[in-house]
Design a protein around this motif. Structure first.
Motif, PDB file in Angstrom:
ATOM      1  N   VAL A   1       3.155  11.036 -15.752  1.00 55.69           N
ATOM      2  CA  VAL A   1       3.963   9.816 -15.606  1.00 55.69           C
ATOM      3  C   VAL A   1       5.396  10.219 -15.254  1.00 55.69           C
ATOM      4  CG1 VAL A   1       4.672   7.623 -16.632  1.00 55.69           C
ATOM      5  CG2 VAL A   1       2.496   8.648 -17.292  1.00 55.69           C
ATOM      6  N   THR A   2       5.588  10.561 -13.979  1.00 51.15           N
ATOM      7  CA  THR A   2       6.932  10.890 -13.492  1.00 51.15           C
ATOM      8  C   THR A   2       7.675   9.624 -13.090  1.00 51.15           C
ATOM      9  OG1 THR A   2       6.276  13.091 -12.740  1.00 51.15           O
ATOM     10  CG2 THR A   2       8.213  12.107 -11.674  1.00 51.15           C
ATOM     11  N   ALA A   3       6.953   8.656 -12.530  1.00 51.07           N
ATOM     12  CA  ALA A   3       7.555   7.380 -12.124  1.00 51.07           C
ATOM     13  C   ALA A   3       6.718   6.225 -12.655  1.00 51.07           C
ATOM     14  CB  ALA A   3       7.663   7.289 -10.609  1.00 51.07           C
ATOM     15  N   LEU A   4       7.403   5.136 -12.987  1.00 53.05           N
ATOM     16  CA  LEU A   4       6.722   3.920 -13.425  1.00 53.05           C
ATOM     17  C   LEU A   4       6.357   3.034 -12.243  1.00 53.05           C
ATOM     18  CD1 LEU A   4       8.995   2.963 -16.471  1.00 53.05           C
ATOM     19  CD2 LEU A   4       6.840   4.248 -16.501  1.00 53.05           C
ATOM     20  N   ALA A   5       7.168   3.119 -11.177  1.00 55.42           N
ATOM     21  CA  ALA A   5       6.919   2.277 -10.008  1.00 55.42           C
ATOM     22  C   ALA A   5       7.758   2.765  -8.836  1.00 55.42           C
ATOM     23  CB  ALA A   5       7.241   0.820 -10.299  1.00 55.42           C
TER      24      ALA A   5
ATOM     25  N   SER B   1       0.825  -1.205   0.000  1.00 55.24           N
ATOM     26  CA  SER B   1       0.000   0.000   0.000  1.00 55.24           C
ATOM     27  C   SER B   1       0.862   1.259   0.000  1.00 55.24           C
ATOM     28  CB  SER B   1      -0.926  -0.006   1.214  1.00 55.24           C
ATOM     29  OG  SER B   1      -1.681   1.190   1.289  1.00 55.24           O
ATOM     30  N   LEU B   2       1.970   1.217   0.743  1.00 55.16           N
ATOM     31  CA  LEU B   2       2.885   2.360   0.774  1.00 55.16           C
ATOM     32  C   LEU B   2       3.489   2.613  -0.605  1.00 55.16           C
ATOM     33  CD1 LEU B   2       4.467   4.570   2.225  1.00 55.16           C
ATOM     34  CD2 LEU B   2       6.130   2.825   2.925  1.00 55.16           C
ATOM     35  N   GLU B   3       3.825   1.543  -1.320  1.00 57.95           N
ATOM     36  CA  GLU B   3       4.358   1.697  -2.676  1.00 57.95           C
ATOM     37  C   GLU B   3       3.361   2.433  -3.569  1.00 57.95           C
ATOM     38  OE1 GLU B   3       7.254  -2.255  -2.936  1.00 57.95           O
ATOM     39  OE2 GLU B   3       5.150  -2.417  -3.564  1.00 57.95           O
ATOM     40  N   GLU B   4       2.103   2.063  -3.466  1.00 62.71           N
ATOM     41  CA  GLU B   4       1.076   2.713  -4.277  1.00 62.71           C
ATOM     42  C   GLU B   4       0.883   4.169  -3.870  1.00 62.71           C
ATOM     43  OE1 GLU B   4      -0.177   1.469  -6.891  1.00 62.71           O
ATOM     44  OE2 GLU B   4       0.532  -0.588  -6.678  1.00 62.71           O
ATOM     45  N   THR B   5       0.920   4.426  -2.570  1.00 61.44           N
ATOM     46  CA  THR B   5       0.775   5.801  -2.083  1.00 61.44           C
ATOM     47  C   THR B   5       1.909   6.683  -2.591  1.00 61.44           C
ATOM     48  OG1 THR B   5      -0.394   5.108  -0.082  1.00 61.44           O
ATOM     49  CG2 THR B   5       0.706   7.251  -0.007  1.00 61.44           C
ATOM     50  N   LEU B   6       3.124   6.175  -2.497  1.00 55.81           N
ATOM     51  CA  LEU B   6       4.293   6.940  -2.944  1.00 55.81           C
ATOM     52  C   LEU B   6       4.244   7.183  -4.447  1.00 55.81           C
ATOM     53  CD1 LEU B   6       7.051   5.238  -0.781  1.00 55.81           C
ATOM     54  CD2 LEU B   6       6.304   7.622  -0.611  1.00 55.81           C
ATOM     55  N   LEU B   7       3.840   6.177  -5.210  1.00 57.18           N
ATOM     56  CA  LEU B   7       3.746   6.345  -6.663  1.00 57.18           C
ATOM     57  C   LEU B   7       2.733   7.426  -7.013  1.00 57.18           C
ATOM     58  CD1 LEU B   7       4.577   5.370  -9.487  1.00 57.18           C
ATOM     59  CD2 LEU B   7       2.742   3.670  -9.354  1.00 57.18           C
ATOM     60  N   ASP B   8       1.622   7.425  -6.317  1.00 56.55           N
ATOM     61  CA  ASP B   8       0.587   8.437  -6.555  1.00 56.55           C
ATOM     62  C   ASP B   8       1.106   9.836  -6.218  1.00 56.55           C
ATOM     63  OD1 ASP B   8      -2.293   9.215  -7.044  1.00 56.55           O
ATOM     64  OD2 ASP B   8      -2.093   9.852  -4.956  1.00 56.55           O
ATOM     65  N   ARG B   9       1.783   9.964  -5.080  1.00 57.84           N
ATOM     66  CA  ARG B   9       2.327  11.272  -4.676  1.00 57.84           C
ATOM     67  C   ARG B   9       3.355  11.772  -5.694  1.00 57.84           C
ATOM     68  NH1 ARG B   9       1.833  12.666   0.862  1.00 57.84           N
ATOM     69  NH2 ARG B   9      -0.106  11.762   1.634  1.00 57.84           N
ATOM     70  N   ILE B  10       4.215  10.873  -6.126  1.00 55.74           N
ATOM     71  CA  ILE B  10       5.273  11.252  -7.066  1.00 55.74           C
ATOM     72  C   ILE B  10       4.698  11.671  -8.411  1.00 55.74           C
ATOM     73  CG2 ILE B  10       7.174  10.292  -8.443  1.00 55.74           C
ATOM     74  CD1 ILE B  10       7.919   8.659  -5.877  1.00 55.74           C
ATOM     75  N   ASN B  11       3.701  10.946  -8.883  1.00 60.46           N
ATOM     76  CA  ASN B  11       3.132  11.271 -10.191  1.00 60.46           C
ATOM     77  C   ASN B  11       2.269  12.524 -10.173  1.00 60.46           C
ATOM     78  OD1 ASN B  11       4.383   9.300 -11.728  1.00 60.46           O
ATOM     79  ND2 ASN B  11       2.825   7.765 -11.297  1.00 60.46           N
ATOM     80  N   LYS B  12       1.967  13.008  -8.982  1.00 58.03           N
ATOM     81  CA  LYS B  12       1.246  14.284  -8.863  1.00 58.03           C
ATOM     82  C   LYS B  12       2.198  15.476  -8.796  1.00 58.03           C
ATOM     83  CE  LYS B  12      -3.034  12.532  -6.803  1.00 58.03           C
ATOM     84  NZ  LYS B  12      -3.872  12.434  -5.577  1.00 58.03           N
ATOM     85  N   LEU B  13       3.517  15.211  -8.813  1.00 60.57           N
ATOM     86  CA  LEU B  13       4.488  16.305  -8.782  1.00 60.57           C
ATOM     87  C   LEU B  13       4.530  17.066 -10.099  1.00 60.57           C
ATOM     88  CD1 LEU B  13       7.484  14.564  -6.936  1.00 60.57           C
ATOM     89  CD2 LEU B  13       5.916  16.279  -6.002  1.00 60.57           C
TER      90      LEU B  13
END
Length: 280
Positions: A245-249, A222-234
């Motif tokens: 699409v800032t990060a793939l994973a 779940s943390l991986e998904e949360t971090l991916l979402d935060r990063i892609n909102k940058l």
């Protein structure tokens, strides 16, 4: 007891060096293709299409995906029923790297001393992490690490009281500060726990995990998904051109730690996130 000749390791490493640098992994290729479908910016969709075309040409012509063919990093698991005959495993790996980078016409980027910048001319020595397991096999994972992304990695010794939110903020801030420098869309490896050096090690190892496979623990998945979402909102986007699409994973790995500590390391990789695995 099984005897493995060190030349088998040399040859395997040579081939891995060329393969990983010239052929993109299927999980990354699929993620880039999916990014073309989901990226909201037209310019950035074009960037992703160009990255896929670059990977296609590299694969067909067996030329490097990127001119920075990285510092050679290995994670090696050695079975307790294996005896290596000839060279030591370390010497065999370095011989394989030297052959792979010279015969494969890969860029040699390693300098013998960090301040006296003299090139070793064969991309050795490699950085090698060993683990000893049961069995009669040797598993070798190779990850060439380019320094456009490596230079934007970071480590912080958080206080336990910083908790989950402290980890999320640190990872997100690290990616924000990296901006376009790691050649996004990136893959982000996160190591939590252990000591300062252990956190950095597992963050790097996290980058060798298939990005379609989440952490086995539901909390960290779940943390991986949360971090991916935060990063892609940058809004950094592919190659820093803006977009979604800032990060793939984001791959998170953990290790037990001291009651007084919360080490967190962030190891960033470029869109290619090259790696190869061989079992001898």
């Amino acid at each position: 007891m099984r005897i493995i000749n060190s030349n088998d390791i040399v040859n395997a490493v040579r081939d891995m060096c060329i393969k990983a640098n010239c052929h993109i992994n299927s999980d990354i290729k699929n993620a880039l293709e999916n990014g073309v479908k989901t990226e909201k910016s037209e310019i950035s969709r074009g960037v992703l299409e160009n990255l896929l075309e670059n990977a296609k040409i590299a694969h067909e012509k067996e030329v490097p995906i990127c001119q920075d063919t990285g510092m050679a990093v290995f994670f090696i698991e050695i079975g307790n029923e294996v005896f290596v005959e000839g060279d030591t495993v370390t010497d065999a790996v370095n011989k394989g790297v030297a052959l792979g980078y010279t015969e494969g016409y890969l860029r040699k980027s390693v300098v013998k001393d960090p301040l006296n910048r003299v090139n070793t001319k064969d991309n050795t020595p490699a950085v090698i992490y060993y683990d000893f397991t049961k069995g009669d096999k040797i598993k070798i994972t190779f990850a060439p690490k380019g320094f456009g992304s490596e230079n934007k990695s970071a480590l912080k010794m958080l206080n336990p009281s910083d908790g989950l939110q402290g980890v999320i903020d640190f990872v997100t801030d690290t990616v924000r500060n990296a901006g376009s420098n790691p050649c996004p869309p990136m893959v982000v490896g996160v190591g939590i726990g252990g000591t300062m050096d252990k956190a950095a090690q597992i963050a790097k190892k996290a980058l060798t995990r298939d990005i379609t496979i989440r952490n086995a623990e539901p909390f960290y998945a779940s943390l991986e998904e949360t971090l991916l979402d935060r990063i892609n909102k940058l809004g950094i986007g592919p190659q820093g051109m803006g977009g979604t699409v800032t990060a793939l994973a984001v791959n998170v790995e953990t290790y037990p730690t001291h009651i007084a500590g919360l080490p967190v390391a962030v190891n960033i990789n470029c869109h290619a996130t090259r790696h190869a695995v061989t079992v001898i």
